[in-house]
Every structure is written in structure tokens, then in C-alpha cells.
Design a protein around this motif. Structure first.
Motif, short mmCIF file in Angstrom:
data_model
loop_
_atom_site.label_atom_id
_atom_site.label_comp_id
_atom_site.label_asym_id
_atom_site.label_seq_id
_atom_site.Cartn_x
_atom_site.Cartn_y
_atom_site.Cartn_z
N GLU A 152 -4.32 1.37 3.14
CA GLU A 152 -4.46 0.40 2.07
C GLU A 152 -3.69 0.90 0.85
O GLU A 152 -4.02 1.93 0.26
CB GLU A 152 -5.94 0.23 1.72
N MET A 153 -2.67 0.16 0.46
CA MET A 153 -1.88 0.55 -0.70
C MET A 153 -2.48 -0.04 -1.97
O MET A 153 -2.94 -1.19 -1.97
CB MET A 153 -0.43 0.10 -0.53
N ASP A 154 -2.49 0.73 -3.02
CA ASP A 154 -3.05 0.28 -4.29
C ASP A 154 -2.17 -0.82 -4.87
O ASP A 154 -0.97 -0.63 -5.07
CB ASP A 154 -3.14 1.46 -5.26
N GLU A 155 -2.75 -1.95 -5.13
CA GLU A 155 -1.98 -3.12 -5.55
C GLU A 155 -1.75 -3.22 -7.06
O GLU A 155 -0.94 -4.02 -7.52
CB GLU A 155 -2.67 -4.40 -5.09
N HIS A 156 -2.43 -2.41 -7.85
CA HIS A 156 -2.45 -2.61 -9.31
C HIS A 156 -1.23 -1.96 -9.98
O HIS A 156 -1.33 -1.16 -10.91
CB HIS A 156 -3.75 -2.05 -9.89
N VAL A 157 -0.07 -2.36 -9.50
CA VAL A 157 1.18 -1.72 -9.91
C VAL A 157 1.49 -1.94 -11.39
O VAL A 157 2.17 -1.12 -12.02
CB VAL A 157 2.35 -2.21 -9.04
N TRP A 158 1.04 -3.05 -11.96
CA TRP A 158 1.33 -3.37 -13.36
C TRP A 158 0.59 -2.47 -14.35
O TRP A 158 0.90 -2.49 -15.55
CB TRP A 158 0.97 -4.83 -13.64
N ALA A 159 -0.42 -1.70 -13.88
CA ALA A 159 -1.21 -0.87 -14.79
C ALA A 159 -0.37 0.19 -15.49
O ALA A 159 -0.72 0.66 -16.57
CB ALA A 159 -2.36 -0.21 -14.03
N SER A 160 0.73 0.58 -14.88
CA SER A 160 1.69 1.49 -15.50
C SER A 160 2.74 0.68 -16.26
O SER A 160 3.43 -0.14 -15.66
CB SER A 160 2.38 2.35 -14.44
N PRO A 161 2.88 0.88 -17.57
CA PRO A 161 3.92 0.17 -18.31
C PRO A 161 5.32 0.39 -17.74
O PRO A 161 6.16 -0.52 -17.80
CB PRO A 161 3.78 0.74 -19.73
N LYS A 162 5.58 1.56 -17.21
CA LYS A 162 6.89 1.82 -16.60
C LYS A 162 7.13 0.86 -15.43
O LYS A 162 8.21 0.30 -15.28
CB LYS A 162 6.97 3.27 -16.11
N ASN A 163 6.10 0.68 -14.61
CA ASN A 163 6.20 -0.27 -13.51
C ASN A 163 6.36 -1.69 -14.03
O ASN A 163 7.14 -2.48 -13.49
CB ASN A 163 4.96 -0.20 -12.62
N ALA A 164 5.60 -2.02 -15.07
CA ALA A 164 5.66 -3.37 -15.64
C ALA A 164 7.07 -3.68 -16.12
O ALA A 164 7.58 -4.79 -15.90
CB ALA A 164 4.66 -3.49 -16.79
N ALA A 165 7.73 -2.72 -16.76
CA ALA A 165 9.09 -2.93 -17.25
C ALA A 165 10.05 -3.20 -16.09
O ALA A 165 10.91 -4.09 -16.16
CB ALA A 165 9.56 -1.72 -18.05
#
Length: 326
Positions: A152-165
Motif C-alpha cells: 500500500e503506497m501512501d497517497e498523501h503526496v501533496w502534504a510535502s510542499p516540494k511535491n505540491a510544486a
């Protein structure tokens, strides 16, 4: 992770076909021919906010998840499925909270709907259960000859601003391909929002650098792994990020309470739209403060109407993190 079964999906798909008929609209060719706005449908708030910030007034952006609703129990209505079938660009997370999407996409003409999956945009990590965290119910073991479930891969990728950018940049490129006449607008808006997100990233780094401790306690679900790994924070929490559980055992509450006391943690966090019971209970038992740490899954109806954004919600996190680390 125990998978959520969407009980209405088959009926909803059938109804959507009736509603939409044989023809599906969408695609760059249609936009050029009719000069209509690009139509973008998003499943949850972070992707909706990214899309609307990039689009400005050049596209129609819709969020399926209603403000105030729980993202992990959302089920699509026939109208929602029709919106997906009729849009030009469909944006979803790609994890446990929207596993219903795969069945819906089987009914969609992929030549007319561009699909953008958040978890494809950045490097993902496996969801883990750390010390003290309430374990999830185990699924039935696979029978002989059956394939075992993938990690199960963690889906909350946007929690990191670097990822969000990174997600914003990639989303803008996709929109530019679909709607070339507004390419400069999308590019300019994306650059401006990425600049705000990068500023946010710098603020978090400054807070962590100057903090007296590097540990947080989340008496709730934990959708912050990408965030904590980005900034080098240790963490303890009650549940994994996509857990369907809401009632912790006495053992979990006792572990987190003891951890707050032992490590002299001044703040216990809960996430948005939570009942806050556990964080308040632990706060009362330890003298710590109970504070909101936004995971940005969704926003309240009031915050939505007041114009909350990914950046504004994360700016709140900067302030409460500063309190928690000092």
C-alpha cells in the motif's frame, strides 16, 4: 489495508451511461472548434485548488468531494460519473481513498478524457505502521494461485510542499497541451503559485531548523509522512493515513499520552474535520494544547466559501508547527 467497497458503483455506472448517451464530449479539438472553456474535474481539494490556481478564468474546474465531506468514504453519484465522462481532464489521487476511479475509467473514452493521477507525478513511499499506531485489520490471505496484494503506497503526496510544486508544474503542462491558446496564462499562473509554495517550503524549513525538538504527535490519522520525511521530523500517531478506524484502543491512547509526557511535547495535533476527541483527551491528561494540523484532504464549507487555498491552509501549519517544536 482493508479496501473500501463502493456498493453503488455498478448502478451508478449504468445510470451514467443512460445520462450521457453514446457521445462523450471533450478533447482539444472540441475546444478549438467551439471556443469553449477547458473542463476539469477533480476528486478532492488539493488537486482542485492546484487546477483552479493554474486555470484562473480560462477553465471550468469542478470538485466532486463536497466541502466538509470525508474523502475516504466518498462514493460517486451517477451525476458525478457523468461529469467525469464529459470532462476534458480528470484529476484524481490514485490511492485508497479513490480506488473507485479505476472502475469508472473503464467506462470512459480515453481518447476524449485526459487522466492526471497525482501519485504518478512524484516518488511515492509505502504506508507504514509506526510504534504505538493502531494496527489495521488484516485482509484475508490470498488463496493458492492468486496474486498477493501489492504494498500500500501512501497517497498523501501533496502534504510535502516540494511535491505540491512538482504536481502544479506537471498539471500546468498537461493543461497547456489540451488548451494551447491559453498556454501563456497557465504557465504564468502556475509559476506564480509555485513561487508561493516554495516560499511556504522555506518557512517550514526555518521553523524546523530553529525548533527545540524534531518530534510531533498526531492523535488522529496520519497523512503527513511525506511532510515529516521532507523536513526530518520524527512522529507518533494513532492511525495510518487512510485508516477507516476512528476509535483508538486504550493501549494506543495510553502510548501517545505517555509519549507526550516523556518527551515533554507541548502540542497534540488532530487533522481537519476530525471529532478531536482523542487530541483533547490527551491534551487534558498531559497539559499539552490540542491544535489543528491541516492535511488538506478537504475543507469545511465555511472555509471553502471564505476562499481557503492549499497555501493558506499550510500557512496555518507553519504557525502551529512552530508552537509544537518549541
Amino acid at each position: 489495508m482493508k479496501k473500501k467497497i463502493v456498493t453503488i458503483l455498478a448502478a451508478a455506472l449504468a445510470m451514467a451511461v443512460v445520462l450521457s448517451g453514446c457521445a462523450l464530449t471533450g478533447g482539444d479539438a472540441d475546444k478549438k472548434a467551439t471556443n469553449e472553456k477547458l473542463s476539469i474535474v477533480c476528486t478532492n481539494f488539493p488537486e482542485y485548488d492546484f487546477a483552479r490556481q493554474i486555470a484562473g478564468d480560462k477553465a471550468d474546474v469542478t470538485m466532486l468531494l463536497k466541502p466538509g465531506a470525508e474523502s475516504h468514504t466518498y462514493e460517486p453519484s451517477p451525476e458525478d460519473i457523468k461529469k467525469i465522462q464529459d470532462c476534458d481532464m480528470f484529476v484524481y489521487v490514485g490511492g485508497d481513498s479513490d480506488e473507485w476511479v479505476e472502475d469508472v475509467l473503464d467506462s470512459v473514452d480515453k481518447s476524449k478524457v485526459t487522466v492526471f493521477r497525482l501519485m504518478d507525478q512524484v516518488k511515492t513511499v509505502e504506508e507504514v505502521t509506526v510504534e504505538g499506531m493502531e494496527p489495521e485489520d488484516e485482509e484475508e490471505p490470498a488463496e493458492s494461485g492468486e496474486e498477493e496484494d501489492e504494498p500500500e503506497m501512501d497517497e498523501h503526496v501533496w502534504a510535502s510542499p516540494k511535491n505540491a510544486a512538482t504536481i502544479v508544474k506537471n498539471m500546468a503542462k498537461t493543461m497547456e497541451k489540451l488548451d494551447g491558446k491559453n498556454k501563456q496564462t497557465y504557465e504564468k499562473n502556475a509559476d506564480a503559485y509555485v513561487e508561493k509554495i516554495n516560499k511556504l517550503d522555506g518557512e517550514f524549513r526555518e521553523v524546523v531548523k530553529n525548533g527545540k525538538r524534531k518530534e510531533i504527535i498526531v492523535a488522529d490519522r496520519f497523512p503527513f509522512r511525506y511532510f515529516c520525511e521532507e523536513y526530518g521530523l520524527k512522529y507518533y500517531a494513532a492511525f495510518p493515513g487512510c485508516s477507516t478506524d476512528t476509535q483508538p484502543s486504550a493501549k494506543t491512547v495510553a502510548f501517545l499520552t505517555d509519549k507526550v509526557k516523556e518527551d515533554k511535547i507541548p502540542v497534540v495535533f488532530h487533522i481537519e474535520l476530525s471529532n478531536e476527541e482523542m487530541s483533547k483527551l490527551i491534551a487534558e491528561a498531559t497539559g499539552a494544547k490540542s491544535r489543528l494540523l491541516n492535511a488538506v484532504h478537504n475543507v469545511s464549507d465555511e472555509d471553502f466559501r471564505n476562499g481557503a487555498t492549499y497555501v493558506s491552509l499550510m500557512e496555518h501549519n507553519v504557525e502551529v508547527l512552530k508552537e509544537a517544536l518549541n
